[in-house]
Design a protein around this motif. Structure first.
Motif, PDB file in Angstrom:
ATOM      1  N   ALA A  16      14.141  -5.389   2.526  1.00 23.49           N
ATOM      2  CA  ALA A  16      14.330  -3.926   2.432  1.00 23.49           C
ATOM      3  C   ALA A  16      13.565  -2.863   2.819  1.00 23.49           C
ATOM      4  N   MET A  17      12.349  -3.148   2.838  1.00 24.46           N
ATOM      5  CA  MET A  17      11.360  -1.974   2.909  1.00 24.46           C
ATOM      6  C   MET A  17      11.512  -1.690   4.546  1.00 24.46           C
ATOM      7  N   VAL A  18      11.805  -2.638   5.467  1.00 21.08           N
ATOM      8  CA  VAL A  18      11.909  -2.461   6.825  1.00 21.08           C
ATOM      9  C   VAL A  18      13.063  -1.409   7.178  1.00 21.08           C
ATOM     10  N   GLN A  19      14.106  -1.569   6.357  1.00 23.21           N
ATOM     11  CA  GLN A  19      15.313  -0.483   6.649  1.00 23.21           C
ATOM     12  C   GLN A  19      14.941   0.858   6.336  1.00 23.21           C
ATOM     13  N   ARG A  20      13.981   1.127   5.467  1.00 25.58           N
ATOM     14  CA  ARG A  20      13.324   2.680   5.262  1.00 25.58           C
ATOM     15  C   ARG A  20      12.175   2.677   6.013  1.00 25.58           C
ATOM     16  N   ILE A  21      11.326   1.906   6.166  1.00 27.77           N
ATOM     17  CA  ILE A  21       9.932   2.046   6.888  1.00 27.77           C
ATOM     18  C   ILE A  21       9.782   1.232   7.941  1.00 27.77           C
ATOM     19  N   PRO A  22      10.317   1.003   9.234  1.00 32.85           N
ATOM     20  CA  PRO A  22      10.220   0.138  10.166  1.00 32.85           C
ATOM     21  C   PRO A  22       8.788  -0.393  10.556  1.00 32.85           C
ATOM     22  N   VAL A  66       5.154  -7.369  -8.460  1.00 31.88           N
ATOM     23  CA  VAL A  66       4.797  -6.354  -7.518  1.00 31.88           C
ATOM     24  C   VAL A  66       3.902  -6.754  -6.573  1.00 31.88           C
ATOM     25  N   ALA A  67       4.246  -6.150  -5.316  1.00 33.41           N
ATOM     26  CA  ALA A  67       3.542  -6.454  -3.894  1.00 33.41           C
ATOM     27  C   ALA A  67       2.557  -5.404  -3.528  1.00 33.41           C
ATOM     28  N   PHE A  68       1.411  -5.750  -2.984  1.00 33.52           N
ATOM     29  CA  PHE A  68       0.572  -4.785  -2.369  1.00 33.52           C
ATOM     30  C   PHE A  68       0.509  -5.108  -0.855  1.00 33.52           C
ATOM     31  N   LEU A  69       0.944  -4.205  -0.069  1.00 30.92           N
ATOM     32  CA  LEU A  69       1.004  -4.587   1.271  1.00 30.92           C
ATOM     33  C   LEU A  69       0.094  -3.796   2.169  1.00 30.92           C
ATOM     34  N   HIS A  70      -0.512  -4.405   3.361  1.00 31.89           N
ATOM     35  CA  HIS A  70      -1.500  -3.496   4.048  1.00 31.89           C
ATOM     36  C   HIS A  70      -0.573  -2.423   4.860  1.00 31.89           C
ATOM     37  N   ARG A  71      -1.382  -1.336   4.705  1.00 33.27           N
ATOM     38  CA  ARG A  71      -0.720  -0.162   5.205  1.00 33.27           C
ATOM     39  C   ARG A  71      -1.006  -0.046   6.758  1.00 33.27           C
ATOM     40  N   PRO A  72       0.293   0.039   7.575  1.00 35.54           N
ATOM     41  CA  PRO A  72       0.187   0.079   8.851  1.00 35.54           C
ATOM     42  C   PRO A  72      -0.668   1.247   9.593  1.00 35.54           C
ATOM     43  N   PRO A  73      -1.659   0.966  10.339  1.00 37.68           N
ATOM     44  CA  PRO A  73      -2.296   2.175  10.738  1.00 37.68           C
ATOM     45  C   PRO A  73      -1.809   3.420  11.304  1.00 37.68           C
ATOM     46  N   SER A  74      -0.615   3.224  11.839  1.00 37.74           N
ATOM     47  CA  SER A  74       0.156   4.166  12.499  1.00 37.74           C
ATOM     48  C   SER A  74       0.908   5.170  11.513  1.00 37.74           C
ATOM     49  N   LEU A  75       1.018   4.545  10.216  1.00 34.64           N
ATOM     50  CA  LEU A  75       2.160   5.066   9.242  1.00 34.64           C
ATOM     51  C   LEU A  75       1.607   6.562   8.644  1.00 34.64           C
TER      52      LEU A  75
END
Length: 389
Positions: A290-296, A226-235
């Motif tokens: 995979a994630m970029v396909q759903r959340i660029p 399981v990964a934890f990614l930094h949330r983009p500020p603009s998301l």
């Protein structure tokens, strides 16, 4: 000196904690024996989703009862905190599974779950930062979200202790004793404990513990990254999501992070106490792709951290809630990565099975241990196939 209890729960993860809570609530003097410390196994690495969409009605019933009776009013029902956050939940289905998605949602609506099938356009309107070109429909649960598995476990245990239960940590069970076909107690690294009821909720150690009682459980360890990614500020806002099109799931983690994981490449058969906590080599790259396909906007992100969890998984990837072997011995294991969200109602149902002879909160008989010998593995009413590839 031998210590005597009404019941012994082996394992202080969330399932063992729930069972201990419900036993103590019924007035049983209960000992919880944990080989390390609370929530140190699969529970401490749980992704914590609280959602009700399954392709098996019995699992949806367990999660709905857990949400309605526990997560939705935790302080009043249990006490303490569970950390539940309402984000909503989406189950994104492949186009060829539209009929199955609709069938499962219809079954869940009959149970009383607040869920519906919504179009990709409706998903886009709710969550503008999600790309919706790869699917036509999703199931949406506005009441769902996620919670904190460690807080949940500790709340269960604190309440159990207030009702007289005893938690003993760093206490490994080394033998299970029987007389006349009935369990009588256990030996441990901290001495002996007598009880006529023993529940095996030992997570990835459950096969080993069951063998001490002469029971062969068809369970292997399952290791999950399981990964934890930094949330983009603009998301913008987004819900908890299980996405069968890109084979991953993700959810917010507070306001600054995103928790995400894939549904394939999980390792099987490692030792339950394996020290290697290194993720599979391609995990992060595949997950980000995979994630970029759903959340660029994930391209604006970066990796915060990774953890590696280990649970027990059965041949049909469904839990075991059942009596097994000598009288008084019970299994609550093989949770196959879905134990957290079902644990409140599953614990209640297990205790009803043990004390009343029949579960009332939810009918857990489909999860009986005997199904493996009978060759009757559990299949979903509108199955999507195995969750974990």
């Amino acid at each position: 000196m031998m210590q005597t209890y009404d019941a012994i729960v082996i394992g202080a993860g969330v399932m063992g904690a729930s069972i201990a809570f419900h036993l103590a609530e019924r007035g049983l003097q209960t000992a919880i024996l944990e080989r390390k410390v609370t929530a140190s196994g699969a529970t401490g690495h749980s992704s914590g989703l609280v959602r009700m969409h399954y392709d098996l009605a019995a699992e949806s019933e367990l999660t709905f009862a857990s949400y309605k009776n526990y997560f939705g009013n935790w302080k009043e029902r249990v006490g303490g905190e569970c950390g539940f956050i309402n984000t909503g939940f989406l189950q994104v289905a492949k186009r060829e599974h539209e009929d199955k998605l609709r069938g499962n949602v219809a079954n869940q609506q009959k149970i009383g779950i607040n869920t519906s099938v919504i179009s990709a356009a409706e998903v886009k309107k709710l969550f503008p930062d999600l790309v919706t070109e790869h699917f036509d429909y999703a199931a949406y649960e506005p009441d769902s979200g996620y919670a904190d598995a460690t807080l949940t476990t500790n709340s269960f245990l604190d309440s159990a202790k207030r009702n007289g239960a005893t938690l003993i940590q760093n206490c490994e069970v080394t033998a299970i004793h029987t007389t006349g076909g009935k369990v009588t107690g256990v030996s441990t690294t901290k001495g002996g404990f007598d009880a006529p009821i023993i529940i095996n909720a030992a997570g990835p150690w459950a096969k080993h513990v069951a063998a001490l009682a002469g029971v062969d459980v068809p369970l292997v360890t399952w290791t999950h990254d399981v990964a934890f990614l930094h949330r983009p500020p603009s998301l913008g806002k987004f819900p908890a999501v299980i996405d069968d099109v890109i084979n991953c799931y993700f959810r917010p983690e507070g306001s600054a992070l995103i928790l995400a994981a894939g549904e394939d490449e999980s390792l099987r058969g490692e030792a339950p106490d394996a020290e290697d906590q290194t993720p599979t080599p391609t995990f992060v790259d595949k997950l980000i792709d995979a994630m970029v396909q759903r959340i660029p906007k994930i391209e604006e992100s970066g990796l915060h951290s990774i953890h590696v969890g280990r649970d027990g998984i059965t041949p049909d990837q469904r839990s075991i809630y059942s009596a097994a072997g000598p009288d008084g011995f019970y299994l609550a294991c093989g949770l196959s990565g879905t134990g957290f969200k079902t644990s409140p109602a599953a614990g209640a149902s297990m205790v009803e099975l043990i004390l009343d002879g029949k579960p009332k909160t939810v009918d857990i008989t489909p999860f009986r241990f005997q199904r493996f010998a009978e060759g009757k593995l559990i299949e979903g009413e509108y199955g999507y196939g195995h969750i974990w590839k």
